[in-house]
Design an enzyme around this catalytic site. Structure first.
Site, PDB file in Angstrom:
ATOM      1  N   GLY A  64       0.814  -1.212   0.000  1.00 24.82           N
ATOM      2  CA  GLY A  64       0.000   0.000   0.000  1.00 24.82           C
ATOM      3  C   GLY A  64       0.845   1.258   0.000  1.00 24.82           C
ATOM      4  O   GLY A  64       2.066   1.218   0.087  1.00 24.82           O
ATOM      5  N   GLY A  85       2.599   3.727   1.501  1.00 21.62           N
ATOM      6  CA  GLY A  85       3.186   4.029   2.802  1.00 21.62           C
ATOM      7  C   GLY A  85       3.606   5.479   2.933  1.00 21.62           C
ATOM      8  O   GLY A  85       3.712   6.014   4.044  1.00 21.62           O
ATOM      9  N   ARG A  86       3.853   6.101   1.770  1.00 22.15           N
ATOM     10  CA  ARG A  86       4.291   7.513   1.800  1.00 22.15           C
ATOM     11  C   ARG A  86       3.677   8.277   0.644  1.00 22.15           C
ATOM     12  O   ARG A  86       4.271   9.224   0.122  1.00 22.15           O
ATOM     13  CB  ARG A  86       5.806   7.583   1.711  1.00 22.15           C
ATOM     14  CG  ARG A  86       6.384   6.897   0.482  1.00 22.15           C
ATOM     15  CD  ARG A  86       7.811   7.301   0.282  1.00 22.15           C
ATOM     16  NE  ARG A  86       8.439   6.491  -0.748  1.00 22.15           N
ATOM     17  CZ  ARG A  86       9.650   6.719  -1.201  1.00 22.15           C
ATOM     18  NH1 ARG A  86      10.354   7.725  -0.739  1.00 22.15           N
ATOM     19  NH2 ARG A  86      10.169   5.953  -2.128  1.00 22.15           N
ATOM     20  N   ARG A 132      -2.321  -1.493 -10.024  1.00 29.44           N
ATOM     21  CA  ARG A 132      -1.126  -2.306 -10.256  1.00 29.44           C
ATOM     22  C   ARG A 132      -1.518  -3.782 -10.241  1.00 29.44           C
ATOM     23  O   ARG A 132      -2.583  -4.135  -9.742  1.00 29.44           O
ATOM     24  CB  ARG A 132      -0.116  -2.091  -9.118  1.00 29.44           C
ATOM     25  CG  ARG A 132       0.153  -0.661  -8.780  1.00 29.44           C
ATOM     26  CD  ARG A 132       0.259  -0.448  -7.263  1.00 29.44           C
ATOM     27  NE  ARG A 132       0.300   0.976  -6.938  1.00 29.44           N
ATOM     28  CZ  ARG A 132       1.409   1.693  -6.838  1.00 29.44           C
ATOM     29  NH1 ARG A 132       2.564   1.109  -6.955  1.00 29.44           N
ATOM     30  NH2 ARG A 132       1.362   2.986  -6.595  1.00 29.44           N
ATOM     31  N   ASP A 144       4.008  -4.798  -7.490  1.00 32.04           N
ATOM     32  CA  ASP A 144       3.363  -3.533  -7.109  1.00 32.04           C
ATOM     33  C   ASP A 144       3.872  -2.378  -7.968  1.00 32.04           C
ATOM     34  O   ASP A 144       3.337  -1.274  -7.886  1.00 32.04           O
ATOM     35  CB  ASP A 144       3.580  -3.229  -5.623  1.00 32.04           C
ATOM     36  CG  ASP A 144       5.037  -3.285  -5.217  1.00 32.04           C
ATOM     37  OD1 ASP A 144       5.668  -4.348  -5.414  1.00 32.04           O
ATOM     38  OD2 ASP A 144       5.562  -2.277  -4.727  1.00 32.04           O
TER      39      ASP A 144
HETATM   40  P1  AMP Z   1       8.696   1.051  -3.725  1.00 33.08           P
HETATM   41  O1  AMP Z   1       9.838   0.090  -3.617  1.00 33.08           O
HETATM   42  O2  AMP Z   1       9.079   2.487  -3.724  1.00 33.08           O
HETATM   43  O3  AMP Z   1       7.779   0.693  -4.848  1.00 33.08           O
HETATM   44  O4  AMP Z   1       7.869   0.875  -2.365  1.00 33.08           O
HETATM   45  C1  AMP Z   1       7.466  -0.361  -1.867  1.00 33.08           C
HETATM   46  C2  AMP Z   1       6.607  -0.172  -0.651  1.00 33.08           C
HETATM   47  O5  AMP Z   1       7.345   0.474   0.393  1.00 33.08           O
HETATM   48  C3  AMP Z   1       5.368   0.657  -0.852  1.00 33.08           C
HETATM   49  O6  AMP Z   1       4.365   0.123  -0.042  1.00 33.08           O
HETATM   50  C4  AMP Z   1       5.794   2.029  -0.379  1.00 33.08           C
HETATM   51  O7  AMP Z   1       4.697   2.815   0.033  1.00 33.08           O
HETATM   52  C5  AMP Z   1       6.685   1.669   0.802  1.00 33.08           C
HETATM   53  N1  AMP Z   1       7.681   2.699   1.106  1.00 33.08           N
HETATM   54  C6  AMP Z   1       8.816   2.980   0.425  1.00 33.08           C
HETATM   55  N2  AMP Z   1       9.499   3.969   1.025  1.00 33.08           N
HETATM   56  C7  AMP Z   1       8.797   4.346   2.116  1.00 33.08           C
HETATM   57  C8  AMP Z   1       8.973   5.310   3.165  1.00 33.08           C
HETATM   58  N3  AMP Z   1      10.029   6.114   3.193  1.00 33.08           N
HETATM   59  N4  AMP Z   1       8.019   5.390   4.114  1.00 33.08           N
HETATM   60  C9  AMP Z   1       6.951   4.590   4.102  1.00 33.08           C
HETATM   61  N5  AMP Z   1       6.720   3.661   3.167  1.00 33.08           N
HETATM   62  C10 AMP Z   1       7.626   3.534   2.175  1.00 33.08           C
HETATM   63 MG    MG Z   2       6.190   1.149  -5.737  1.00 31.13          MG
END
Ligand code: AMP
Ligand code: MG
Length: 484
Positions: A92, A94-95, A185, A254
């Site tokens: 989901g 997260g940010r 996605r 995702d």
């Molecule tokens: P990504 O690898 O950027 O596609 O992110 C994978 C997952 O990690 C997703 O659920 C993002 O929302 C979460 N995520 C990545 N970086 C952060 C962060 N700094 N804080 C919170 N959630 C994060």
């Molecule tokens: Mg992502």
């Protein structure tokens, strides 16, 4: 949290309305001192947003989520995902936040989404934040991809928040405003499936059909037709990546869209020396997402999508699997056809020309570790009569001369080649140079790079260094960092 009184931004909340189980109402964290770093004026205008207003304090507050247009319902979206092969049922946003959907003057529906806007209930151990460097990276690479004609999510702009983000060192924080056909996605479908609520899965599939592949609604079997449409869109997308030398770096499910747009520019990069084993991500130690693996990985991701959709294909599981296998079987031939058509165009050949010339060139590129981008431009020079530049890149092996002779005999069109083969791709050393300067407060190299990549097919005086590969000492050890 105040609501902007005078904005003209009209946001729908179709995703939140139709799929409330996957939409968590949430708001952005306050940015202490928002300052606009970059805005894509053209994209803004195409969305019916006034760039001058977006640059105003009120507009910038929209771009960081501090002001929410009246009636909008920002949500964090729920999704699952296979990350490096392992399944996480609850990832989901997260940010990130989906602010809502915007109808552009041309009638298309676009998501307006924020990345780096603070922790949400999906944040797990993350801080919910993003740093200036990675957000500007997403901005410039997505600009380049769009200019290169590769389907991509877009960056409307990046705002520095005035907040410090702690990574290996303290870094300036930023929020990116992302525009996308949608943020659905493969992992969204996996999430719906994992809830074991067949009605939610069906509703999500119908939502995706309406949003991206409306022709599937008229098919005999709409949900199977949706799956086939995603297979086609993604086969075409990854073929474009391969042809332009793009390495996504983190092709988790995702990060694979149903729309067929590239999403999530993390540890991505462009090839310099041609090598299928090229990996840029510092966390991809096994080379799962290496350049040459991308078609295979995408096929694997689509198999996970098929698994998630099985109950929609047929009540009888054996029959559903049969249908899924047959539909997934389209991926290879569709990818091959898309790649071959793209390779013929890059070689300036007619659509009926011998496709094996493209495959053979790949072998030569690999043998010489030649620069992909430079080789295709040098080939156009050879088509005009001077083969010295391309021989300098591909080497003196007899196979090179033999291939050149056969290719020239097919009558390549040099002008057509120059229209599809870029002079400029965002080279890794230049991206790093620009991001390092921007992080330290100097945006000039970033703006110059942006200017270069926005007109990739032109050899412009003064932009020679943007056409040159990295110095050799840079290339071998280059890594980018994920999740920053
Ligand atoms: P990504 O690898 O950027 O596609 O992110 C994978 C997952 O990690 C997703 O659920 C993002 O929302 C979460 N995520 C990545 N970086 C952060 C962060 N700094 N804080 C919170 N959630 C994060
Ligand atoms: Mg992502």
């Amino acid at each position: 949290m105040s609501v902007a009184p005078s904005t003209t931004v009209l946001l729908d909340h179709r995703f939140a309305r139709e799929l409330p189980e996957m939409a968590l109402p949430w708001r952005a964290e306050e940015a202490p001192d928002p300052r606009l770093l970059v805005l894509d004026d053209e994209l803004a205008a195409g969305l019916g947003l006034d760039p001058a207003w977006l640059r105003s304090p009120e507009g910038v507050r929209l771009l960081v989520g501090a002001e929410v247009p009246a009636g909008a319902q920002p949500v964090a979206q729920a999704y699952s995902g296979h990350q490096f092969g392992g399944f996480s049922p609850r990832l989901g946003d997260g940010r990130a936040l989906l602010l809502g959907e915007l109808t552009a003057p041309d009638g298309t529906l676009r998501d307006l989404h924020l990345k780096g806007s603070g922790r949400t209930p999906f944040a797990r151990a993350g801080d919910g934040l993003a740093a200036v460097g990675p957000m500007l990276r997403e901005h410039v690479i997505s600009q380049a991809m769009h200019a290169l004609g590769v389907p991509t999510t877009r960056s409307l702009g990046v705002v520095a928040t005035g907040r410090t983000v702690l990574r290996e060192t303290p870094l300036p924080g930023a929020v990116l405003a992302r525009v996308a056909a949608s943020h659905l996605r493969v992992g969204s479908v996996q999430y719906a499936r994992a809830t074991r609520d067949p009605e939610l899965l069906r509703r999500l599939a119908d939502h995706a059909i309406r949003r991206h592949h409306p022709q599937a609604a008229d098919a005999e079997h709409p949900h199977l037709a949706l799956f086939e449409a995603v297979v086609t869109a993604q086969a075409q997308l990854v073929a474009r990546w391969m042809l332009v030398g793009f390495v996504h770096g983190v092709m988790n499910t995702d990060n694979t869209t149903l729309s067929g747009e590239t999403i999530d520019y993390g540890p991505c990069a462009f090839l310099d020396a041609y090598d299928p084993a090229t990996v840029y991500s510092s966390i991809d130690t096994g080379g799962r997402y290496a350049y040459g693996n991308q078609p295979r990985v995408l096929e694997w991701n689509l198999a996970r999508l098929a698994e998630a959709m099985l109950p929609l294909f047929d009540e009888d599981e054996d029959r559903a699997v049969e249908l899924a296998v047959a539909a997934l079987g389209r991926f290879r031939p569709e990818y091959d056809a898309a790649w071959a058509a793209g390779a013929r165009a890059k070689l300036g050949l007619r659509p009926d020309a011998d496709a094996s010339l493209g495959d053979e060139l790949v072998t030569l590129l690999e043998g010489a570790r030649a620069d992909l981008t430079q080789t295709f431009r040098a080939l156009a020079v050879a088509a005009r009569g001077d083969d010295a530049p391309v021989r300098a890149l591909l080497g003196a092996a007899p196979a090179v001369g033999d291939w050149l002779a056969r290719w020239l005999a097919a009558g390549p069109d040099a002008d057509a080649m120059d229209r599809v083969n870029p002079v400029v791709v965002p080279r890794n050393h230049l991206v790093e140079e620009a991001l390092t300067a921007a992080t330290a407060g100097d945006l000039a190299p970033f703006e110059r790079l942006l200017d270069a990549v926005r007109r990739p097919f032109e050899a412009r005086p003064g932009f020679e260094r943007y056409a040159a590969p990295a110095p050799p000492e840079f290339g071998a050890s280059y890594r980018t960092f994920c999740g920053t």
